[in-house]
Write an enzyme that holds these catalytic residues in place. Structure first.
Site, short mmCIF file in Angstrom:
data_model
loop_
_atom_site.label_atom_id
_atom_site.label_comp_id
_atom_site.label_asym_id
_atom_site.label_seq_id
_atom_site.Cartn_x
_atom_site.Cartn_y
_atom_site.Cartn_z
N GLU A 128 7.56 -0.22 -4.88
CA GLU A 128 6.65 0.88 -4.53
C GLU A 128 7.30 2.26 -4.65
O GLU A 128 6.69 3.18 -5.16
CB GLU A 128 6.12 0.71 -3.11
CG GLU A 128 4.93 -0.24 -2.98
CD GLU A 128 5.33 -1.70 -3.01
OE1 GLU A 128 6.55 -1.97 -3.03
OE2 GLU A 128 4.44 -2.55 -3.02
N HIS B 290 0.87 -6.46 8.21
CA HIS B 290 -0.12 -6.29 7.13
C HIS B 290 -1.44 -5.74 7.64
O HIS B 290 -2.46 -5.89 6.97
CB HIS B 290 -0.37 -7.63 6.42
CG HIS B 290 0.79 -8.08 5.60
ND1 HIS B 290 1.92 -8.63 6.12
CD2 HIS B 290 0.99 -8.04 4.25
CE1 HIS B 290 2.77 -8.92 5.16
NE2 HIS B 290 2.23 -8.58 4.02
#
Lengths: 394, 367
Positions: free
Chosen positions: B90, B159
Site C-alpha cells: 500500500e 478489519h
C-alpha cells in the site's frame, strides 16, 4: 588584467577583454566555446547487474565554466543561508547542501527540463539547478511573498512544476514512491522522459522505497533512483544504519552504478547512462558518493558524530568546485583571476538578492486560507477562534 | 469539469407524500433498480471512458475483477495499462498514485479496505492533502482513494474500523460517504473529476443493496455536488444525521418513531469533509433536536464535530442536549452477539431520538 563579465545564468552574453600581453591566441569567449574536451572521471564506475559506462566524459569549456559558476553560486547561497539562519531570518528547518553541488549540476547537464526530478528536504540547490532563481530561494526561506511557494512552504517545500521539479518533501523516503509515480505517468503519457528520485543513505533503508522499486521493475518504469550517499543519516553513520551500505547493489535485480558524487563530470556521465537505460530497460539505481560539509540541518553542528579532520579532509581532497577549478586551469580555459572574479560576482549576486528578498513582504493574512484546495467549492474554513476568523475557500 | 452538476435537493423543496414502505422513491413510474456495486462500476467505466487520464490501481482490481467485483469488466474494456493490479504494498502504490497525480494523471487508487490505508496514510495526508497548500497552488493532486470502510460482518478488530473521522479532520482532503446507488454514482464521478485528493469511503455491506435510480442518475453526465448533504426524509420533531450504511438504519428508525408520533428528519451527510453545516444547522433550527449516528469510534468522531457545530451555530435553537449514537468504544469483537452490541442498531437510534424528545424510557442501570 583580464576582466570577464559574466552575468547571471539567465543571460549568457560575455564581454571578454584580453590584455595585450596575453600569450593566448585569440579564442572564442569561453562561455560559448563548445569545443569538445575529453576528461577522465576521478575513479572508474562500479556497477551492479550492468556494464559500467566509460570513464571518459565528453565536455567543453562552456560546460565546465557553467559547472564552476553554478556550483559557486550554490555554495555561496548555502553559506549565506547559514548566516541568515543564525540571524533568525530563517526559521524552523534548514538543510544545507554545500559539498554536494556536483550532483545537482552534473545531473542537469545530462538531462532536460522535461525529465522530472524529485528530492527530499535538502532541496535548495536542486531547485536552482532546475531553473529556480536565487530570489525565490531566499524569499521562501524567509517566508516572504516572493518565495517559490509564496512563503507557505519553507525550506523543505520548494517546487517548480514548469521545469518538472516536484519538490521538496519532508517525510524521509516518501519522495521515492512519488518519483516512481512520476515515471509511471511519463510512461503512461508516452513522453519518452525519465524521473530522477533522489534520496539519502538514511532513506535508503525505507520499506516504501523497495515497494516502489519492485513495482517500477515489474512495470518497467523509467525511474532512476539516486542515492545521495553523504554517509550520515542525520547523526547516524551509514555502517550503523545499513547492514549493507552498498546502496547501488540494494536493488538486487535492479541494476546499479556507484559514482563519485564529488565529480560533476562523473555525475553527468552516470545520469546520461541511467537515462538511456531507464527508457529502454526500466529502473536503475545510482549511488552518488558525496559529502555534506554542514550538519544534517542548522540544528546539528555536524561534529559530534564525525571528526573535523574528516570534514576538512574531504574539503581538501574532494571538493567539487576545486575539482572543476583545477580542470579549467589545467586546460587553460581561464585564469585564476577570472575564476576568482566569477566567485566575487556570485557573492555579490547572492548578497544583492538577499537584500532584495528582505524587502519582499510576508504573506497577507488572507493567504492563510488560499490553496487548501485547488477547487474550494465555497466551503468555510476557520482560524484558531472560529467565531473570529472564518473564510470561504476559493 | 465534465458534465453538468445537478443539485439533488429532493425532499427539501418538495413536500412528498411518503408511501408506507419508506426507502423506495420513484422518479418515474418505472424506476430502475441498481445495486451500489453496479453504480460504482458504471461510474468508473464512464469516467475512464470520458477521460484517458483516469486509471485504476489496486490489489486484484484487474484480473480478479475486483476483490468485491467493483471493477468487474474494466480490465477487458480498458486494458492493463489503465487497470493495474498491484502487489500488496500500500505505501508503495499509494505513493506511486500520488506521484502520477502530481504529473497530471487522474489515478483511482483502491484500498481493499480502508484498514489497509493506514499503511499508506502518510502519502494520503502528507504527500496528497497538503501539497497544494505547501506549493502555493503549483501541485494539485487529482487523486481518488476509494474502497470499503467500516464494519463488515464478523471480520474482527483489524478489519472493521471506520476512518471517516480521521481523514475528515485533515485540511486539503475531501471525504465522501455514499449511501445509495445514486450517491455512489454521483459522488464517485464528482470525486474523479475533482482536482483535489478525495477519500471515498464505501461500505461492503451496501455493495449488494439495490436502490431505485432515475434516468437522470443513469446519464453519463450525472454528478453530485461535493459538500452537500441530502435530506432523505423530511421531518419536524428531531434531526437524525447519518452517513453510509447508517442512513438505512436511520430511515428504519424514522419509520418506527413515526408510529410513536415522532416525525424524524433524516439527513444523509454524503460528504464528511466538507461537512454541510448549513443543511444540518437549518434542520436543527427547524426541529430543535439532534441525534448524530455513525459507525465509527465515538471519541473525536463525526458526531462530535456535528454536535460542536450545532452548539456553536444554533445553541439557542436546541431544546435538548445533542445525542450521539456511535460504534462501541472498543476494538470490534468477533462473536456475533458481541459484534451486534459493538455496532449501532436501529433500536439505538430510536431510543436516542426519544431521549432527545424527552419521551424516553428510564435509563437502564449502569453495567
Amino acid at each position: 588584467m583580464a576582466l570577464s563579465y559574466l552575468r547571471s545564468s539567465s543571460s549568457r552574453s560575455v564581454n571578454l577583454l584580453k590584455p595585450l600581453s596575453s600569450s593566448l591566441p585569440l579564442r572564442r569567449p569561453i562561455s560559448t566555446d563548445t569545443t569538445p574536451i575529453t576528461v577522465e572521471t576521478s575513479v572508474p564506475f562500479t556497477s551492479h547487474q550492468c556494464d559500467a559506462p566509460s570513464r571518459s566524459v565528453e565536455t567543453n569549456p562552456k560546460e565546465l565554466l557553467t559547472f564552476f559558476r553554478d556550483m559557486a553560486l550554490m555554495r555561496r547561497m548555502e553559506i549565506a543561508a547559514d548566516s541568515l539562519y543564525k540571524a533568525k531570518f530563517i526559521r524552523g528547518f534548514c538543510h544545507l547542501y554545500d559539498g554536494q553541488e556536483a550532483v545537482a549540476v552534473g545531473m542537469e547537464a545530462a538531462i532536460t527540463k522535461k525529465d522530472c526530478i524529485i528530492t527530499a528536504y535538502r532541496d535548495h540547490c536542486t531547485f536552482i539547478g532546475r531553473g529556480g532563481t536565487l530570489l525565490e530561494v531566499f524569499a521562501e526561506l524567509m517566508g516572504r511573498q516572493a518565495g517559490c511557494s509564496k512563503g507557505k512552504g519553507g525550506s523543505m517545500h520548494f517546487y517548480k512544476k514548469d521545469s518538472n521539479f516536484y519538490g521538496g518533501h519532508g517525510i524521509v523516503g516518501a519522495q521515492v514512491p512519488l518519483g516512481c509515480g512520476l515515471a509511471f505517468a511519463q510512461k503512461y503519457s508516452k513522453d519518452e522522459t525519465v524521473t530522477f528520485a533522489l534520496y539519502g543513505d538514511g532513506a535508503a533503508n525505507q520499506g516504501q522505497l523497495f515497494e516502489a522499486l519492485n513495482i517500477s521493475a515489474l512495470w518497467d518504469l523509467p525511474a532512476i533512483l539516486v542515492c545521495e550517499n553523504n554517509h550520515y543519516g542525520m547523526g547516524t553513520a551509514e555502517w550503523r544504519a545499513a547492514k549493507s551500505p552498498a546502496y547501488y547493489k540494494r536493488g538486487d535485480y535492479v541494476p546499479g552504478l556507484k559514482v563519485d558524487g564529488m565529480d560533476a563530470l562523473a555525475v553527468k556521465q552516470a545520469c546520461k547512462f541511467a537515462k538511456e537505460h531507464a527508457l529502454k530497460n526500466g529502473p536503475i539505481i545510482l549511488e552518488m558518493d558525496t559529502y555534506r560539509y554542514h550538519g544534517h540541518s542548522m540544528s546539528d553542528p555536524g561534529s559530534t558524530y564525525r571528526t573535523r579532520d574528516e570534514i576538512s579532509g574531504v574539503r581538501q581532497e574532494r571538493d567539487p568546485i576545486e575539482r572543476i577549478r583545477k580542470l579549467i586551469l589545467s586546460h587553460d580555459l581561464a585564469t585564476e583571476e577570472e575564476l576568482k572574479d566569477i566567485e566575487k560576482e556570485v557573492r555579490k549576486e547572492v548578497d544583492d538578492t538577499i537584500t532584495q528578498a528582505k524587502e519582499s513582504p510576508m504573506p497577507e493574512p488572507s493567504k492563510l486560507f488560499t490553496n487548501v484546495y485547488a477547487k474550494g467549492l465555497g466551503v468555510e474554513s476557520f482560524g484558531a477562534d472560529r467565531k473570529e476568523v472564518r473564510a470561504t475557500l476559493p | 469539469m465534465l458534465g453538468v452538476v445537478r443539485q439533488k435537493m429532493l425532499g427539501q423543496s418538495l413536500p412528498k407524500i411518503r408511501p408506507a414502505v419508506s426507502v423506495l422513491r420513484s422518479y418515474s413510474s418505472a424506476a430502475k433498480q441498481m445495486t451500489v456495486r453496479d453504480a460504482l462500476n458504471s461510474a468508473l467505466d464512464e469516467e475512464m471512458s470520458a477521460d484517458p487520464k483516469v486509471f485504476l490501481m489496486g490489489e486484484e482490481v484487474g484480473e480478479y475483477q475486483g476483490a468485491y467485483k467493483i471493477s468487474k469488466g474494466l480490465l477487458e474494456k480498458y486494458g492493463p495499462e489503465r487497470v493495474r493490479d498491484t502487489p500488496i504494498t500500500e505505501a508503495g502504490f499509494a505513493g506511486i498514485g500520488v506521484g502520477a497525480a502530481y504529473y497530471g494523471l487522474k489515478p483511482v487508487v483502491e484500498f481493499m479496505t480502508f484498514n489497509f490505508s493506514m499503511q499508506a496514510i502518510d502519502h494520503i495526508i502528507n504527500s496528497a492533502a497538503k501539497s497544494n497548500y505547501m506549493s502555493a497552488g503549483q501541485m494539485s493532486v487529482p487523486i481518488v482513494f476509494r474502497g470499503p470502510n467500516g464494519a463488515a460482518a464478523g471480520v474482527g478488530a483489524q478489519h472493521s474500523q471506520c476512518y471517516a473521522a480521521w481523514y475528515a479532520s485533515c485540511p486539503g482532503l475531501k471525504v465522501l460517504t455514499p449511501y445509495s446507488s445514486e450517491d455512489a454514482r454521483g459522488l464517485l464521478k464528482a470525486a474523479i473529476r475533482d482536482p483535489d485528493p478525495v477519500v471515498f469511503l464505501e461500505n461492503e455491506l451496501l455493495y449488494g443493496e439495490s436502490f431505485p435510480v432515475s434516468d437522470e442518475v443513469l446519464d453519463s453526465s450525472f454528478c453530485l455536488p461535493i459538500g452537500k448533504a441530502k435530506i432523505e426524509r423530511v421531518g419536524r420533531d428531531v434531526t437524525i444525521t447519518a452517513f453510509s450504511r447508517m442512513v438505512g438504519h436511520a430511515l428504519k428508525a424514522a419509520e418506527i418513531l413515526e408510529k410513536d408520533g415522532i416525525d424524524a428528519e433524516v439527513i444523509n451527510l454524503r460528504s464528511i469533509r466538507p461537512l454541510d453545516r448549513s443543511t444540518i444547522n437549518a434542520s436543527v433550527r427547524k426541529t430543535n433536536r439532534l441525534v448524530t449516528v455513525e459507525e465509527g469510534f465515538p471519541q473525536h468522531g463525526v458526531g462530535a464535530e456535528i454536535c460542536a457545530s450545532v452548539v456553536e451555530e444554533s445553541f439557542a435553537y436546541l431544546d435538548a442536549p445533542v445525542e450521539r449514537i456511535a460504534g462501541a468504544d472498543i476494538p470490534m469483537p468477533y462473536a456475533a452477539n458481541l459484534e451486534r452490541l459493538a455496532v449501532p442498531q436501529v433500536e439505538d437510534i430510536v431510543r436516542a431520538a426519544k431521549r432527545a424528545c424527552y419521551r424516553s424510557v428510564p435509563l437502564a442501570a449502569a453495567a
